[in-house]
Design an enzyme around this catalytic site. Sequence first.
Site, mmCIF file in Angstrom:
data_model
loop_
_atom_site.group_PDB
_atom_site.id
_atom_site.type_symbol
_atom_site.label_atom_id
_atom_site.label_comp_id
_atom_site.label_asym_id
_atom_site.label_seq_id
_atom_site.Cartn_x
_atom_site.Cartn_y
_atom_site.Cartn_z
ATOM 1 C CB SER A 1 -0.523 -0.315 1.135
ATOM 2 O OG SER A 1 -0.223 -0.503 2.179
ATOM 3 C CG HIS B 1 -2.690 -1.414 -2.800
ATOM 4 N ND1 HIS B 1 -3.436 0.243 -2.626
ATOM 5 C CD2 HIS B 1 -2.884 -1.691 -1.788
ATOM 6 C CE1 HIS B 1 -3.804 0.332 -1.636
ATOM 7 N NE2 HIS B 1 -2.852 -0.489 -0.697
ATOM 8 C CD GLU C 1 -4.482 2.480 -6.149
ATOM 9 O OE1 GLU C 1 -4.614 3.814 -5.427
ATOM 10 O OE2 GLU C 1 -3.370 1.490 -4.871
ATOM 11 C CG ASN D 1 -3.431 3.662 0.967
ATOM 12 O OD1 ASN D 1 -4.608 3.828 1.597
ATOM 13 N ND2 ASN D 1 -2.793 2.508 0.973
#
Length: 279
Positions: free
Chosen positions: A115, A136, A148, A186
């Site tokens: 992440s 991800h 992702e 994130n």
Amino acid sequence: MKVSVVGSGTMGRGIGQVFAQAGHQVKLIDINKEVLGKAKENIKESLARLEKKKALTESLDVIMERIEYSSDIADVKGSQFIIEAVFERIDIKQEALENICKSASPDAIIGTNTSSISINTLAKFIEGKERFIGTHFFNPVPVMKLVEIITSERTSKEVIEKTEKVMIEIGKDPVFSKDFPGFISNRILMPLIREAIAVYEQGIASAADIDKSFRLGMAHPMGPLELADFVGLDVCYDVLEVLYRDYGEPRFKPPITLKNMVTAGKLGRKSGEGFYNYR
Ligand code: CAA
């Protein structure tokens, strides 16, 4: 296709499950046998939930039988797609990736579920860097459609295309990101969580009202503090630290309240206590 997932914590077991649901033979690998046992139980529970709402096209038992559990990383041998999903620590990922490369077929694609760690950095531990790619996933993996896909400077076009195809085939809807800290999600989510903690820290509103604002005002399924508890406060802290270190901007600075909670072992849902009490 034969698939291996290395690391069978929350993310690894979810990833293994979705591959098995899509008809692939899965080896779920973890050096900790106790974690493997929990993974099996958890996958069964998750499949039972899906079966109950008629979301499975096959029986639970048929899907369960597609997953083999192993504590030997050398069992990645023979897999065409391998995903590393061990702890989010560079030294642990280095060991796992180096061990994967010792046994993996030279043409196997190697994905990493990270992440926040740079894909270019992790690529240093890979033999055949063109076959290495970031994948991800989001928690709970069987429910969240997003993945992702993050490419390093050396990931080949063929591997990017193959990975996209595989992700779509297992029911995910991918987005693509360059290898910048936090990727897409994130980088945007963590400052939101950080600001929610600032509002809470300053006594402006209660945790319940901060979360209610997002659930009822913006139709988020969870408010930012509930989500932080769900993701893990230690994970949020670690991701913010990486963002702050790499971008050097105050908007990413981990809040002191978050640091204190993590130090005290309040890690959110998994420890039974965070912004809310789960005991
Ligand atoms: N396996 C299978 N199905 C599951 C499941 C699991 N582990 N968890 C939940 N579900 C299903 C339930 O069966 C239910 O299905 P129906 O609606 O069809 O009946 C549905 O998901 C909703 O579950 P619940 O009713 O039990 O609970 P809920 O409505 O509170 O939803 C939630 C739970 C899906 C987790 C929802 O609250 C949600 O979407 N929250 C946000 C999650 C999120 O943002 N995740 C990303 C975190 S960020 C991340 O992971 C990346 C990172 O790097 C930090």
